[in-house]
Design an enzyme around this catalytic site. Structure first.
Site, PDB file in Angstrom:
ATOM      1  N   ARG A   1      -3.961  -2.605   2.711  1.00  0.00           N
ATOM      2  CA  ARG A   1      -2.580  -2.393   3.110  1.00  0.00           C
ATOM      3  C   ARG A   1      -2.490  -2.612   4.622  1.00  0.00           C
ATOM      4  O   ARG A   1      -3.495  -2.553   5.331  1.00  0.00           O
ATOM      5  CB  ARG A   1      -2.121  -0.978   2.762  1.00  0.00           C
ATOM      6  CG  ARG A   1      -2.153  -0.647   1.270  1.00  0.00           C
ATOM      7  CD  ARG A   1      -1.697   0.794   1.026  1.00  0.00           C
ATOM      8  NE  ARG A   1      -1.675   1.142  -0.396  1.00  0.00           N
ATOM      9  CZ  ARG A   1      -2.695   1.684  -1.057  1.00  0.00           C
ATOM     10  NH1 ARG A   1      -3.826   1.962  -0.407  1.00  0.00           N
ATOM     11  NH2 ARG A   1      -2.591   1.971  -2.353  1.00  0.00           N
TER      12      ARG A   1
ATOM     13  N   LYS B   1      -3.598   5.873   1.102  1.00  0.00           N
ATOM     14  CA  LYS B   1      -2.460   6.410   0.368  1.00  0.00           C
ATOM     15  C   LYS B   1      -2.936   7.513  -0.579  1.00  0.00           C
ATOM     16  O   LYS B   1      -3.893   7.335  -1.321  1.00  0.00           O
ATOM     17  CB  LYS B   1      -1.789   5.285  -0.432  1.00  0.00           C
ATOM     18  CG  LYS B   1      -0.473   5.684  -1.060  1.00  0.00           C
ATOM     19  CD  LYS B   1       0.200   4.469  -1.691  1.00  0.00           C
ATOM     20  CE  LYS B   1       1.544   4.835  -2.289  1.00  0.00           C
ATOM     21  NZ  LYS B   1       2.214   3.652  -2.899  1.00  0.00           N
TER      22      LYS B   1
ATOM     23  N   HIS C   1       1.877  -7.276   2.783  1.00  0.00           N
ATOM     24  CA  HIS C   1       1.478  -6.765   1.469  1.00  0.00           C
ATOM     25  C   HIS C   1       1.312  -7.888   0.451  1.00  0.00           C
ATOM     26  O   HIS C   1       0.628  -7.698  -0.566  1.00  0.00           O
ATOM     27  CB  HIS C   1       2.512  -5.752   0.971  1.00  0.00           C
ATOM     28  CG  HIS C   1       1.926  -4.656   0.133  1.00  0.00           C
ATOM     29  ND1 HIS C   1       1.085  -3.687   0.643  1.00  0.00           N
ATOM     30  CD2 HIS C   1       2.033  -4.380  -1.194  1.00  0.00           C
ATOM     31  CE1 HIS C   1       0.719  -2.862  -0.323  1.00  0.00           C
ATOM     32  NE2 HIS C   1       1.273  -3.264  -1.450  1.00  0.00           N
TER      33      HIS C   1
ATOM     34  N   ARG D   1      -2.286  -8.570  -0.119  1.00  0.00           N
ATOM     35  CA  ARG D   1      -2.950  -7.599  -0.998  1.00  0.00           C
ATOM     36  C   ARG D   1      -2.668  -7.937  -2.462  1.00  0.00           C
ATOM     37  O   ARG D   1      -3.574  -7.881  -3.294  1.00  0.00           O
ATOM     38  CB  ARG D   1      -2.449  -6.188  -0.655  1.00  0.00           C
ATOM     39  CG  ARG D   1      -2.997  -5.064  -1.545  1.00  0.00           C
ATOM     40  CD  ARG D   1      -2.527  -3.732  -0.988  1.00  0.00           C
ATOM     41  NE  ARG D   1      -2.619  -2.650  -1.945  1.00  0.00           N
ATOM     42  CZ  ARG D   1      -3.705  -1.883  -2.124  1.00  0.00           C
ATOM     43  NH1 ARG D   1      -4.794  -2.112  -1.413  1.00  0.00           N
ATOM     44  NH2 ARG D   1      -3.697  -0.902  -3.003  1.00  0.00           N
TER      45      ARG D   1
ATOM     46  N   HIS E   1      -6.238   2.257  -6.359  1.00  0.00           N
ATOM     47  CA  HIS E   1      -5.186   2.753  -7.240  1.00  0.00           C
ATOM     48  C   HIS E   1      -5.669   3.978  -8.003  1.00  0.00           C
ATOM     49  O   HIS E   1      -6.799   3.984  -8.524  1.00  0.00           O
ATOM     50  CB  HIS E   1      -4.773   1.669  -8.246  1.00  0.00           C
ATOM     51  CG  HIS E   1      -3.978   0.567  -7.633  1.00  0.00           C
ATOM     52  ND1 HIS E   1      -3.822  -0.674  -8.219  1.00  0.00           N
ATOM     53  CD2 HIS E   1      -3.275   0.513  -6.461  1.00  0.00           C
ATOM     54  CE1 HIS E   1      -3.063  -1.430  -7.456  1.00  0.00           C
ATOM     55  NE2 HIS E   1      -2.726  -0.744  -6.386  1.00  0.00           N
TER      56      HIS E   1
ATOM     57  N   TYR F   1      -0.684  -6.816 -12.100  1.00  0.00           N
ATOM     58  CA  TYR F   1      -1.131  -8.142 -11.662  1.00  0.00           C
ATOM     59  C   TYR F   1      -1.501  -9.047 -12.830  1.00  0.00           C
ATOM     60  O   TYR F   1      -1.600 -10.260 -12.660  1.00  0.00           O
ATOM     61  CB  TYR F   1      -2.314  -7.998 -10.693  1.00  0.00           C
ATOM     62  CG  TYR F   1      -1.947  -7.239  -9.449  1.00  0.00           C
ATOM     63  CD1 TYR F   1      -1.063  -7.775  -8.516  1.00  0.00           C
ATOM     64  CD2 TYR F   1      -2.436  -5.956  -9.223  1.00  0.00           C
ATOM     65  CE1 TYR F   1      -0.696  -7.066  -7.382  1.00  0.00           C
ATOM     66  CE2 TYR F   1      -2.069  -5.243  -8.092  1.00  0.00           C
ATOM     67  CZ  TYR F   1      -1.207  -5.799  -7.179  1.00  0.00           C
ATOM     68  OH  TYR F   1      -0.839  -5.093  -6.065  1.00  0.00           O
TER      69      TYR F   1
END
Length: 327
Positions: free
Chosen positions: A144, A169, A275, A278, A301, A310
């Site tokens: 990120r 995150k 982003h 990414r 994640h 994705y």
């Protein structure tokens, strides 16, 4: 007391309480600015009434105004709601039943923008210097934007070919790959950064902001090379937490603008942001046969369902469906 005078008395005290509460809970400075901004807008929207004198009707009216009149996205509306929930729960200590009944706006399912490998090379080819290196790390390691800017020297493990991402995150740490092709350029870049750091030390500066209470626990750690940012700012600034003169990391807009300009130079018609690299990292790994669990770990994640998005944008030559036009 007139409303204007009342505002002068109440507003600074309330917002200072919000800031203190956010810092006690280790929220980032970026989140602090966002929350304080939404709370201020909420108060002004209702004629500078104190939030303690308002309830669910006022909160609903404010959120409805954002959606109907200002046409904000669902994520923006939810951000405003999170700010108000924090205010009532943690600052005003108002455990009112209606707080749990407020519904968040549903975010529509959006497919991420993904570049092809050729397009990635074209955009990177339009960048140079530290901006090229930062954008290459975004794509090569799946970072990120703020994870890249927040990298410190100690988090780069050249021998292991790894990058350690701290306090990402959700407050989680993770390890991701350091591309072999960036090892040399990154070492050359760090040599230049170290020269800048040594110049700062000779000039009486050289300090960097440390996370949480490390500044008090290790007073001189902020002067050490290992704690310096990999991509430092071009100027020294004042820390909002300690008031000391520090060299922070580069400003996010520096790279955002550079990538946007590079995409135009590369004649990419779709919107390209940091982003996007990414998203492209994850999609290209899946297309090359990397299992989705590995991609989930590299991206950090929490749920594999987030990584599954994705699979909807990757090229699948064996999908078995042929357009009737081609027949």
């Amino acid at each position: 007391m007139p409303a204007a005078q009342c505002e002068l008395v109440l507003k600074p005290r309330l917002l200072d309480q919000v800031r203190d509460c956010l810092r006690r809970r280790h929220y980032s400075l970026r989140t602090e600015k966002v929350y304080v901004g939404w709370i201020r807008r909420f108060i002004l929207f209702h004629g500078k009434r104190h939030p303690a004198d308002m309830g669910p009707e006022q909160v609903d009216a404010f959120l409805s105004h954002l959606a109907r009149h200002e046409k904000v996205a669902a994520s923006t509306q939810n951000q405003a709601l999170s700010s108000l929930l924090f205010l009532y729960r943690h600052v005003l200590s108002a455990p009112l039943p209606w707080l749990d009944n407020l519904e968040r706006a549903k975010r529509p399912a959006r497919l991420p923008t993904v570049l092809t490998e050729t397009e990635v090379r074209r955009v990177l080819g339009a960048l140079e210097g530290s901006r090229w290196l930062m954008a290459s790390l975004l794509y090569g390691a799946g970072l990120r934007l703020l994870e890249c800017l927040g990298l410190r020297v100690k988090d780069v493990a050249f021998e292991r070919r790894q990058l350690v991402i701290r306090d990402a995150k959700g407050g989680r740490d993770r390890i991701t790959v350091l591309p072999d092709s960036l090892s040399g350029p990154l070492q050359d870049h760090l040599a230049r950064v170290r020269t800048l750091h040594e110049q700062d030390l000779r000039g009486g500066f050289g300090r960097v902001a440390l996370p949480y209470a490390l500044e008090r626990k290790y007073p001189r750690a902020g002067l050490q090379w290992a704690w310096q940012f990999v991509f430092p700012s071009g100027r020294v600034c004042t820390s909002p937490y300690t008031g000391q003169q520090v060299r922070h990391h580069a400003h996010p807009k520096t790279l955002q603008r550079a990538i946007s300009q590079a995409a135009r130079t590369a004649q990419i018609l779709r919107p390209v942001t940091p982003h996007t690299f990414r998203h492209s990292f994850a999609t290209h790994l899946l297309e090359s046969g990397t299992d989705i669990r590995t991609v989930q770990v590299l991206l950090g994640h929490k749920d594999v369902a987030t990584t599954m998005i994705y699979t909807h944008v990757m090229k699948q030559p064996g999908i078995g469906v042929r357009s009737p036009l081609d027949r």
